[in-house]
Design a protein around this motif. Structure first.
Motif, PDB file in Angstrom:
ATOM      1  N   ALA A   7      24.239  35.689 101.567  1.00 51.42           N
ATOM      2  CA  ALA A   7      23.229  35.568 100.519  1.00 51.42           C
ATOM      3  C   ALA A   7      22.068  34.750 101.037  1.00 51.42           C
ATOM      4  O   ALA A   7      22.245  33.878 101.888  1.00 51.42           O
ATOM      5  N   THR A   8      20.886  35.030 100.521  1.00 45.14           N
ATOM      6  CA  THR A   8      19.703  34.238 100.840  1.00 45.14           C
ATOM      7  C   THR A   8      18.945  33.932  99.565  1.00 45.14           C
ATOM      8  O   THR A   8      19.075  34.638  98.563  1.00 45.14           O
ATOM      9  N   ILE A   9      18.140  32.891  99.633  1.00 47.08           N
ATOM     10  CA  ILE A   9      17.306  32.508  98.498  1.00 47.08           C
ATOM     11  C   ILE A   9      15.972  32.021  99.035  1.00 47.08           C
ATOM     12  O   ILE A   9      15.907  31.210  99.955  1.00 47.08           O
ATOM     13  N   THR A  10      14.889  32.526  98.462  1.00 45.54           N
ATOM     14  CA  THR A  10      13.551  32.170  98.909  1.00 45.54           C
ATOM     15  C   THR A  10      13.080  30.896  98.236  1.00 45.54           C
ATOM     16  O   THR A  10      13.752  30.331  97.367  1.00 45.54           O
ATOM     17  N   ARG A  11      11.901  30.443  98.627  1.00 46.42           N
ATOM     18  CA  ARG A  11      11.305  29.261  98.014  1.00 46.42           C
ATOM     19  C   ARG A  11      11.070  29.459  96.527  1.00 46.42           C
ATOM     20  O   ARG A  11      11.148  28.501  95.748  1.00 46.42           O
ATOM     21  N   SER A  12      10.780  30.687  96.121  1.00 47.08           N
ATOM     22  CA  SER A  12      10.518  30.974  94.721  1.00 47.08           C
ATOM     23  C   SER A  12      11.781  31.289  93.929  1.00 47.08           C
ATOM     24  O   SER A  12      11.711  31.484  92.714  1.00 47.08           O
ATOM     25  N   GLY A  13      12.925  31.352  94.598  1.00 45.33           N
ATOM     26  CA  GLY A  13      14.176  31.582  93.904  1.00 45.33           C
ATOM     27  C   GLY A  13      14.693  32.995  93.941  1.00 45.33           C
ATOM     28  O   GLY A  13      15.727  33.283  93.316  1.00 45.33           O
ATOM     29  N   THR A  14      14.027  33.895  94.641  1.00 48.83           N
ATOM     30  CA  THR A  14      14.508  35.265  94.769  1.00 48.83           C
ATOM     31  C   THR A  14      15.757  35.295  95.641  1.00 48.83           C
ATOM     32  O   THR A  14      15.786  34.690  96.708  1.00 48.83           O
ATOM     33  N   THR A  15      16.770  36.002  95.185  1.00 52.20           N
ATOM     34  CA  THR A  15      18.049  36.030  95.887  1.00 52.20           C
ATOM     35  C   THR A  15      18.378  37.421  96.397  1.00 52.20           C
ATOM     36  O   THR A  15      17.974  38.433  95.822  1.00 52.20           O
ATOM     37  N   VAL A  16      19.125  37.449  97.492  1.00 58.44           N
ATOM     38  CA  VAL A  16      19.653  38.677  98.069  1.00 58.44           C
ATOM     39  C   VAL A  16      21.116  38.443  98.383  1.00 58.44           C
ATOM     40  O   VAL A  16      21.478  37.396  98.926  1.00 58.44           O
ATOM     41  N   TYR A  17      21.967  39.413  98.032  1.00 63.77           N
ATOM     42  CA  TYR A  17      23.400  39.295  98.262  1.00 63.77           C
ATOM     43  C   TYR A  17      23.918  40.484  99.043  1.00 63.77           C
ATOM     44  O   TYR A  17      23.458  41.618  98.870  1.00 63.77           O
ATOM     45  N   ALA A  18      24.897  40.227  99.886  1.00 67.70           N
ATOM     46  CA  ALA A  18      25.635  41.314 100.490  1.00 67.70           C
ATOM     47  C   ALA A  18      26.423  42.049  99.413  1.00 67.70           C
ATOM     48  O   ALA A  18      26.905  41.438  98.451  1.00 67.70           O
ATOM     49  N   ASP A  19      26.564  43.363  99.576  1.00 69.56           N
ATOM     50  CA  ASP A  19      27.299  44.145  98.587  1.00 69.56           C
ATOM     51  C   ASP A  19      28.729  43.638  98.402  1.00 69.56           C
ATOM     52  O   ASP A  19      29.280  43.696  97.302  1.00 69.56           O
ATOM     53  N   SER A  20      29.314  43.131  99.464  1.00 68.47           N
ATOM     54  CA  SER A  20      30.699  42.704  99.418  1.00 68.47           C
ATOM     55  C   SER A  20      30.931  41.470  98.546  1.00 68.47           C
ATOM     56  O   SER A  20      32.065  41.212  98.141  1.00 68.47           O
ATOM     57  N   VAL A  21      29.876  40.715  98.273  1.00 65.33           N
ATOM     58  CA  VAL A  21      30.031  39.494  97.487  1.00 65.33           C
ATOM     59  C   VAL A  21      29.270  39.541  96.172  1.00 65.33           C
ATOM     60  O   VAL A  21      29.420  38.618  95.352  1.00 65.33           O
ATOM     61  N   LYS A  22      28.499  40.575  95.953  1.00 63.72           N
ATOM     62  CA  LYS A  22      27.692  40.677  94.741  1.00 63.72           C
ATOM     63  C   LYS A  22      28.585  40.643  93.505  1.00 63.72           C
ATOM     64  O   LYS A  22      29.585  41.351  93.426  1.00 63.72           O
TER      65      LYS A  22
END
Length: 117
Positions: free
Chosen positions: A49-64
């Motif tokens: 998972a990642t999170i930007t300075r503004s709070g946008t998140t990205v998750y791998a499908d396996s952990v979503k």
């Protein structure tokens, strides 16, 4: 320029929860995206998972739906709340960040997460 220190790893049974923390120090004014990656034995390191300075998140499908990444900008700390853990989540989890104005990335030392069945 940035040091990352993870904590919170350990042994947990399947279905349990664990929360990882990563504290950044050094050139913290330029912290940009932060995230978590993991590497299991015999496998390549993968994005969790990642999170930007503004709070946008990205998750791998396996952990979503099971994991949640969050960030305390004031304390330059990123968290990974892991719920409904599965044995396949067993890996070394690494904290990662990049900096504004550069392409350089930084890594923590890793913390072991082991999920027993």
């Amino acid at each position: 320029q940035v040091q990352l220190v993870e904590s919170g790893g350990g042994l947990v049974q399947a279905g349990g929860s664990l929360k990882l923390s990563c504290a950044a120090s050094g050139n913290i004014v330029r912290l940009n995206t932060m995230g978590w990656y993991r590497q299991a034995p015999g496998k390549q390191r993968e994005l969790v998972a990642t999170i930007t300075r503004s709070g946008t998140t990205v998750y791998a499908d396996s952990v979503k739906g099971r994991f949640a990444i969050s960030r305390d900008n004031a304390k330059t700390t990123v968290y990974l709340q892991m719920n409904s853990l599965k044995p396949e989540d067993t890996a070394i989890y690494y904290c990662n960040c990049d900096l504004l104005y550069t392409t350089r990335t930084y890594w923590g030392q890793g913390t072991q997460v082991t999920v027993s069945s």
